[in-house]
Structures are given as C-alpha cells and as structure tokens.
Scaffold this motif. Structure first.
Motif, PDB file in Angstrom:
ATOM      1  N   GLY A 135       5.871  46.897  85.215  1.00 40.40           N
ATOM      2  CA  GLY A 135       5.960  45.491  84.844  1.00 40.40           C
ATOM      3  C   GLY A 135       5.029  44.575  85.621  1.00 40.40           C
ATOM      4  O   GLY A 135       5.046  43.362  85.418  1.00 40.40           O
ATOM      5  N   GLN A 136       4.204  45.147  86.495  1.00 42.31           N
ATOM      6  CA  GLN A 136       3.253  44.306  87.224  1.00 42.31           C
ATOM      7  C   GLN A 136       2.291  43.656  86.229  1.00 42.31           C
ATOM      8  O   GLN A 136       2.081  44.158  85.130  1.00 42.31           O
ATOM      9  CB  GLN A 136       2.483  45.114  88.263  1.00 42.31           C
ATOM     10  N   VAL A 137       1.732  42.511  86.615  1.00 40.20           N
ATOM     11  CA  VAL A 137       0.764  41.821  85.765  1.00 40.20           C
ATOM     12  C   VAL A 137      -0.623  42.120  86.316  1.00 40.20           C
ATOM     13  O   VAL A 137      -0.878  41.947  87.508  1.00 40.20           O
ATOM     14  CB  VAL A 137       1.027  40.302  85.733  1.00 40.20           C
ATOM     15  N   ILE A 138      -1.495  42.606  85.426  1.00 38.57           N
ATOM     16  CA  ILE A 138      -2.855  42.963  85.843  1.00 38.57           C
ATOM     17  C   ILE A 138      -3.876  42.111  85.100  1.00 38.57           C
ATOM     18  O   ILE A 138      -3.633  41.647  83.985  1.00 38.57           O
ATOM     19  CB  ILE A 138      -3.153  44.464  85.629  1.00 38.57           C
ATOM     20  N   PRO A 156      -0.896  42.803  76.427  1.00 40.33           N
ATOM     21  CA  PRO A 156      -1.526  41.510  76.692  1.00 40.33           C
ATOM     22  C   PRO A 156      -0.515  40.367  76.610  1.00 40.33           C
ATOM     23  O   PRO A 156       0.293  40.308  75.683  1.00 40.33           O
ATOM     24  CB  PRO A 156      -2.592  41.393  75.601  1.00 40.33           C
ATOM     25  N   ILE A 157      -0.572  39.473  77.599  1.00 32.91           N
ATOM     26  CA  ILE A 157       0.306  38.295  77.599  1.00 32.91           C
ATOM     27  C   ILE A 157      -0.492  36.999  77.573  1.00 32.91           C
ATOM     28  O   ILE A 157       0.054  35.941  77.278  1.00 32.91           O
ATOM     29  CB  ILE A 157       1.300  38.302  78.779  1.00 32.91           C
ATOM     30  N   LEU A 194       9.924  45.676  76.591  1.00 34.76           N
ATOM     31  CA  LEU A 194       9.291  44.687  77.450  1.00 34.76           C
ATOM     32  C   LEU A 194      10.239  44.281  78.574  1.00 34.76           C
ATOM     33  O   LEU A 194      11.462  44.305  78.396  1.00 34.76           O
ATOM     34  CB  LEU A 194       8.895  43.459  76.629  1.00 34.76           C
ATOM     35  N   PRO A 195       9.712  43.872  79.722  1.00 37.19           N
ATOM     36  CA  PRO A 195      10.561  43.459  80.844  1.00 37.19           C
ATOM     37  C   PRO A 195      11.447  42.258  80.477  1.00 37.19           C
ATOM     38  O   PRO A 195      11.018  41.353  79.750  1.00 37.19           O
ATOM     39  CB  PRO A 195       9.557  43.072  81.933  1.00 37.19           C
ATOM     40  N   ASP A 196      12.664  42.268  80.993  1.00 37.14           N
ATOM     41  CA  ASP A 196      13.625  41.207  80.689  1.00 37.14           C
ATOM     42  C   ASP A 196      13.113  39.829  81.077  1.00 37.14           C
ATOM     43  O   ASP A 196      13.353  38.861  80.353  1.00 37.14           O
ATOM     44  CB  ASP A 196      14.961  41.480  81.399  1.00 37.14           C
ATOM     45  N   ASP A 197      12.409  39.712  82.222  1.00 42.46           N
ATOM     46  CA  ASP A 197      11.930  38.389  82.645  1.00 42.46           C
ATOM     47  C   ASP A 197      10.889  37.839  81.669  1.00 42.46           C
ATOM     48  O   ASP A 197      10.858  36.639  81.386  1.00 42.46           O
ATOM     49  CB  ASP A 197      11.393  38.408  84.083  1.00 42.46           C
ATOM     50  N   TYR A 198      10.082  38.711  81.092  1.00 42.38           N
ATOM     51  CA  TYR A 198       9.092  38.281  80.110  1.00 42.38           C
ATOM     52  C   TYR A 198       9.771  37.829  78.814  1.00 42.38           C
ATOM     53  O   TYR A 198       9.449  36.773  78.262  1.00 42.38           O
ATOM     54  CB  TYR A 198       8.094  39.403  79.832  1.00 42.38           C
ATOM     55  N   PRO A 228       3.421  41.269  91.124  1.00 41.44           N
ATOM     56  CA  PRO A 228       4.247  42.466  90.955  1.00 41.44           C
ATOM     57  C   PRO A 228       5.181  42.424  89.741  1.00 41.44           C
ATOM     58  O   PRO A 228       5.740  43.445  89.358  1.00 41.44           O
ATOM     59  CB  PRO A 228       5.054  42.526  92.255  1.00 41.44           C
ATOM     60  N   SER A 229       5.329  41.246  89.112  1.00 38.40           N
ATOM     61  CA  SER A 229       6.189  41.113  87.933  1.00 38.40           C
ATOM     62  C   SER A 229       5.777  39.863  87.159  1.00 38.40           C
ATOM     63  O   SER A 229       5.056  39.002  87.684  1.00 38.40           O
ATOM     64  CB  SER A 229       7.661  40.978  88.342  1.00 38.40           C
ATOM     65  N   PHE A 230       6.258  39.751  85.923  1.00 36.42           N
ATOM     66  CA  PHE A 230       5.971  38.551  85.147  1.00 36.42           C
ATOM     67  C   PHE A 230       6.577  37.327  85.828  1.00 36.42           C
ATOM     68  O   PHE A 230       5.939  36.288  85.915  1.00 36.42           O
ATOM     69  CB  PHE A 230       6.502  38.675  83.707  1.00 36.42           C
TER      70      PHE A 230
END
Length: 161
Positions: free
Chosen positions: A109-112, A86-87, A6-10, A126-128
């Motif tokens: 890592g974009q959020v859709i 899913p977030i 998972l992306p570090d920012d998330y 473009p990112s969390f």
C-alpha cells in the motif's frame, strides 16, 4: 477489471473526494487525483482508464523486463506492474501509484512515484493516508502553496519553475 483489493484508507478517501476535475489545477504535486469511476462526468479521469493505458504498454513483451537493481528493494525492479494502481496523473504518463506488490523491503500500500520515462521509482509515503497527510500538512505549514498555473506545488519547486 482490476480485481484488486484497494487499501481501506484509499477507499475511505475516495468515498469523500473521489477524484478531481482534470480541467482544474492539480491538487497534488504528482498530478490530478483520479476517480474510482463512480462519477459519470467525463471531465474526471478514472483509475481504471489510467491503469488500462499502463497495462496496454506492460503487455508489450519488451516492457516486462527487469529495469536493473533498486538497491533498497522497496519497489520491484520493473517499469510498471499491474499491482501499481495509479491514483494521480499529470496527463503525460506520470503520477503516483499505490504499490500493492512491493519489493522485499517495501510496504503493502505504499505510494510510489511513477515517471514513465525514468527507471526510478521512489517511495513517496508508506501508505495513502500518510501521503495525503503530507499534502495537507504542507498546505497548513505553508511549504505547499497554490499557483494558478501549476495548482498545489511545493514552495521550493515553485521557486524553480
């Protein structure tokens, strides 16, 4: 089970917030924030639980087919793929996902936006980090407001409810 980095920012955000009680009004326009599963409280829905439901539907042969052309190629042309994590969840099959397998012109890592009964898959951010900053900025600027029934919603959406 997910075997996905998972992306570090998330992850950093989850180390602070780690989800939201599903019985509380939503903190996002796309549903309740999901927990990474570290919490043993059953009132929190986990990323794994939502992902497992989507994966079960995905595993049905008919759902693996391409959904046509997304002309911008930011998001792959499928109903769902296992690397859409899913977030958030509204409890009815819709929410936001981290896209860890974007289309040719997309960003890892974009959020859709994921709406289960629609073929549209819009990029929300473009990112969390950018997605979360949009939420915070909306509250600070007054374009996102709290409603007892709906939780946090855009002022425009609230006027149309």
């Amino acid at each position: 089970m997910l075997n996905i980095k998972l992306p570090d920012d998330y992850i950093a955000s989850c180390m602070i917030h780690n989800g939201q009680n599903q019985e509380s009004p939503s903190l996002t326009g796309s549903g309740t924030l999901l927990s990474l599963g570290i919490i043993s409280d059953s009132s929190f829905t986990t990323v794994r639980a939502e992902w497992t439901i989507l994966k079960g539907v995905y595993d049905e042969d008919w759902i693996n087919e391409s959904e046509g052309d997304r002309l911008d190629n930011l998001v792959k042309n499928f109903w769902w793929i296992p690397k859409w994590i899913p977030i958030t969840s509204n409890g009815g099959g819709d929410g936001s996902c981290l896209d860890l397998d974007p289309g040719e012109n997309g960003t890892q890592g974009q959020v859709i936006e994921f709406i289960h009964d629609s073929g549209s898959r819009e990029v929300e951010a473009p990112s969390f980090r950018s997605w979360f900053e949009q939420l915070v900025n909306g509250v600070e600027e007054g374009t996102t407001v709290y409603d007892e029934e709906w939780g946090l919603v855009s002022r425009d959406d609230l006027d149309n409810l």
